[in-house]
Design an enzyme around this catalytic site. Structure first.
Site, PDB file in Angstrom:
ATOM      1  N   ASP A 100      -2.971   4.652  -2.663  1.00 11.62           N
ATOM      2  CA  ASP A 100      -4.047   5.520  -2.104  1.00 11.62           C
ATOM      3  C   ASP A 100      -3.890   6.500  -2.437  1.00 11.62           C
ATOM      4  O   ASP A 100      -3.066   7.526  -3.195  1.00 11.62           O
ATOM      5  CB  ASP A 100      -3.124   5.769  -0.353  1.00 11.62           C
ATOM      6  CG  ASP A 100      -4.459   6.189   0.443  1.00 11.62           C
ATOM      7  OD1 ASP A 100      -5.441   4.838   0.941  1.00 11.62           O
ATOM      8  OD2 ASP A 100      -4.259   6.982   0.720  1.00 11.62           O
ATOM      9  N   GLU A 133      -6.487   4.427  -6.053  1.00  9.03           N
ATOM     10  CA  GLU A 133      -7.499   4.238  -5.382  1.00  9.03           C
ATOM     11  C   GLU A 133      -7.593   5.931  -5.806  1.00  9.03           C
ATOM     12  O   GLU A 133      -6.847   6.930  -5.523  1.00  9.03           O
ATOM     13  CB  GLU A 133      -7.752   4.154  -4.092  1.00  9.03           C
ATOM     14  CG  GLU A 133      -8.317   4.271  -3.443  1.00  9.03           C
ATOM     15  CD  GLU A 133      -8.513   5.589  -1.495  1.00  9.03           C
ATOM     16  OE1 GLU A 133      -9.172   4.961  -0.697  1.00  9.03           O
ATOM     17  OE2 GLU A 133      -7.220   5.134  -1.305  1.00  9.03           O
ATOM     18  N   ASP A 173       1.413  -1.105  -0.233  1.00 10.81           N
ATOM     19  CA  ASP A 173      -0.021   0.434   0.259  1.00 10.81           C
ATOM     20  C   ASP A 173       1.218   1.378   0.160  1.00 10.81           C
ATOM     21  O   ASP A 173       1.764   1.170   1.344  1.00 10.81           O
ATOM     22  CB  ASP A 173      -1.137  -0.290   1.796  1.00 10.81           C
ATOM     23  CG  ASP A 173      -2.101   0.565   0.572  1.00 10.81           C
ATOM     24  OD1 ASP A 173      -2.135   1.691   0.223  1.00 10.81           O
ATOM     25  OD2 ASP A 173      -2.650   0.148   1.673  1.00 10.81           O
ATOM     26  N   HIS A 229     -10.759  -1.272   3.533  1.00  8.50           N
ATOM     27  CA  HIS A 229     -10.424  -0.501   5.375  1.00  8.50           C
ATOM     28  C   HIS A 229     -11.644  -0.060   5.314  1.00  8.50           C
ATOM     29  O   HIS A 229     -11.487   0.465   7.255  1.00  8.50           O
ATOM     30  CB  HIS A 229      -9.095  -0.991   5.194  1.00  8.50           C
ATOM     31  CG  HIS A 229      -8.763   0.030   4.740  1.00  8.50           C
ATOM     32  ND1 HIS A 229      -8.439   0.047   3.658  1.00  8.50           N
ATOM     33  CD2 HIS A 229      -8.304   1.588   4.720  1.00  8.50           C
ATOM     34  CE1 HIS A 229      -7.552   1.047   2.750  1.00  8.50           C
ATOM     35  NE2 HIS A 229      -6.731   2.022   3.810  1.00  8.50           N
ATOM     36  N   ASP A 230     -12.049   0.763   4.573  1.00  2.00           N
ATOM     37  CA  ASP A 230     -12.638   1.717   4.777  1.00  2.00           C
ATOM     38  C   ASP A 230     -14.436   1.861   4.247  1.00  2.00           C
ATOM     39  O   ASP A 230     -15.021   2.394   4.570  1.00  2.00           O
ATOM     40  CB  ASP A 230     -12.383   2.872   3.721  1.00  2.00           C
ATOM     41  CG  ASP A 230     -11.136   3.748   3.838  1.00  2.00           C
ATOM     42  OD1 ASP A 230     -10.775   4.140   5.123  1.00  2.00           O
ATOM     43  OD2 ASP A 230     -10.252   4.277   3.068  1.00  2.00           O
TER      44      ASP A 230
END
Length: 565
Positions: A207, A266, A99, A339-340
């Site tokens: 990200d 993302e 990530d 995770h969000d």
């Protein structure tokens, strides 16, 4: 015919290491804990592990605030632990992607420490610094250089007392944004990425990577409601320079090694037109993007924490549109959870009476679209949202900030909590439920976030020996992608777009047709589709009774079938 990239038939599994498995009893998951649980991932059959940040970090945003890109935070272990994990994954035939958070750093990163030390420091321009708004003194209400709102509530600018100027942070105040217009910043990021590739990693999930290109003029955004803050997204979201930056990154980091690595961006707010450009192989930018349209459909008038029931027809229109838009050029990523996001079985399914059926039906519908599926830890077990009692049970900075701001503005605290319970990010971050023992087998100590009490029956150990379990259904879905080229590469056609309960589509390739039909509701339904189908065509179902008669398919509550002929 050009051979399809390896990731078209791959399945990615996201590990949020803080909540996956703890090896030393401190209540926080770590790299040795993950390594010790790789048998689970191998049994599931996934091809790639996406590892959420394990870099050195003050943990203001659970690791998405990085203070050293080339060090492992001690809470997770050491670089040697990372190397052992990577070697074990490779030995098992799996890949690992990191990530990568390079829109911003931690305010404790040496780059920012230097940048804030003086206006003439060589790294001052590595971040976005501006004086107070003309006519205002530093620190006065409204003195921020722009009216942009932070994603985590409040202004996107914080005053630094040392120099009397403000720095930009699109997220938490401890996450200052890097200035990608400065070539020194880009070169430093490229060098860091090459360092990880040389170490053996197989790619990056990037990200909020579409936020790296800001309009250097930093204009105000349109006002949000009646408040003083404005929407700055048009001035920093998916701007044309982002394509330039990503082409340069691809060229400088991956060079002629294209195709070996996986790159995922993302991208909040990205449109399909933009996504097609980002993922067009001829442009050399990214392999796929994460878009958020389908996980925004249940946001109510007050935003994500004001949820309303999902209309399945909207979901089909959204996912179907993205399937068509990227059919010829580009590639889709497929996900319900990360995770969000809250747990999908609680969000779009029925986590009570039809827990197993709805978890497996939603998995079936997602996985057999055209694109690369992502499984978020615990999704393969049907993990649910957690029964948080009150605000003191929550840990996520976004939820805590929202609660504080909403209550201060006069909102009913219990109403705010209802929204947080339904949509808060802590739902995804409760520890993985390995067994029915203390702390679900996650730790021998006290977990950093309480374990969901339903681990007494909802856990991996209970599912391994149950052929009807959510785990084994996900395992079989992954097997289908590996075994049937039509799953990876077939054309997509949405069926019954106006049916409010049935989700159905076909995939076709070289004379093979795959039909997916699922009842995403608690009442019996009948689906009528083209073609002559029979129970003999069923290759996977989440229920025992299959009633197929030509083009007429009877479906019990949350029943899902996959047929091939």
């Amino acid at each position: 015919m050009t051979e399809a990239p390896w990731w078209t038939s791959a399945v990615v599994y996201q590990v949020y290491p803080r909540s996956f498995a703890d090896s030393d009893g401190d209540g926080v998951g770590d790299l040795p804990g993950l390594t010790a649980r790789l048998d689970h991932l191998q049994r599931l059959g996934v091809d790639v592990v996406w590892l959420s940040p394990v870099y050195a970090s003050p943990q203001a945003d659970n690791g998405y605030d990085i203070s050293d890109y080339q060090a492992v935070d001690p809470v997770f272990g050491t670089l040697e632990d990372f190397d052992r994990l990577l070697a074990d994954l490779h030995a098992r035939g799996m890949k690992l992607i990191m990530d990568l958070v390079v829109n911003h750093t931690s305010d404790e990163h040496p780059w920012f420490v230097a940048s804030r030390s003086a206006k003439d420091d060589p790294k001052r321009d590595w971040y976005w610094w501006r004086p107070p708004r003309p006519g205002f003194a530093a620190g006065e209400p409204g003195a921020e250089p722009t009216n942009w709102e932070s994603a985590f509530s409040g202004p996107a600018w914080t005053l630094d007392e040392t120099t009397g100027e403000y720095y930009l942070h699109l997220f938490d105040r401890k996450q200052p944004d890097l200035n990608w217009e400065n070539p020194e910043v880009r070169h430093a990021v490229h060098a860091m990425m090459r360092w990880w590739l040389d170490r053996g990693v197989d790619g990056f999930r990037m990200d909020v990577i579409n936020l790296i290109a800001k309009d250097p003029a930093l204009p105000d955004g349109a006002p949000i409601g009646r408040g003083a803050l404005g929407d700055g997204f048009p001035h920093f979201g998916t701007r044309p320079r982002c394509h330039d930056f990503l082409r340069e990154l691809h060229r400088e980091v991956f060079g002629d090694r294209r195709g070996r690595y996986l790159t995922v961006g993302e991208m909040p707010g990205v449109t399909w037109e933009q996504a097609r450009l980002f993922t067009d192989p001829a442009r050399g930018e990214l392999d796929m993007v994460f878009q958020f349209e389908h996980v925004s459909l249940d946001h109510g008038p007050g935003g994500k924490f004001d949820p309303e029931p999902l209309d399945l027809r909207d979901l089909k229109a959204s996912l179907g549109h993205w399937q068509r838009a990227l059919a010829e050029t580009g590639w889709n990523s497929l996900y319900w959870n990360n995770h969000d996001q809250p747990r999908v079985v609680s969000r779009f399914g029925d986590d009570g009476r039809w827990w197993r059926e709805s978890a497996t039906a939603l998995g079936t519908v997602l996985h057999l679209h055209r694109g690369t599926p992502y499984v978020y830890q615990g999704e393969e077990l049907g993990m649910t949202n957690a029964p948080f009692g009150g605000i003191d049970d929550l840990r996520d900075v976004e939820s805590l900030n929202h609660y504080r701001q909403a209550v201060a503005a006069g909102a009913d605290p219990e109403a705010v909590l209802r929204g947080l319970r339904a949509m808060g990010r802590d739902n995804a971050r409760t520890p993985v439920q390995w067994d029915a023992s203390h702390a679900a087998g996650f730790t021998t100590g006290e977990p950093w976030l309480p374990v969901n009490p339903n681990h007494s029956w909802l856990n991996a150990r209970a599912q391994y020996d149950d052929p009807r379990s959510v785990f084994h259904h996900y395992r079989r879905l992954i097997e289908l992608r590996h075994a049937l080229p039509v799953v990876a590469l077939g054309d997509f056609r949405m069926l019954l777009p106006d049916d409010p309960r049935v989700y159905a589509y076909t995939r076709s390739l070289d004379g093979t047709t795959l039909l997916v039909v699922a009842n995403l509701g608690g009442d019996d339904r009948v689906a009528v589709v083209d073609g002559e189908w029979s129970a003999a065509d069923v290759v996977l179902s989440n229920v025992d009774r299959v009633d197929v008669d030509g083009g007429r398919i009877a479906l019990g509550p949350w029943a899902a079938h996959v047929l091939v002929r």
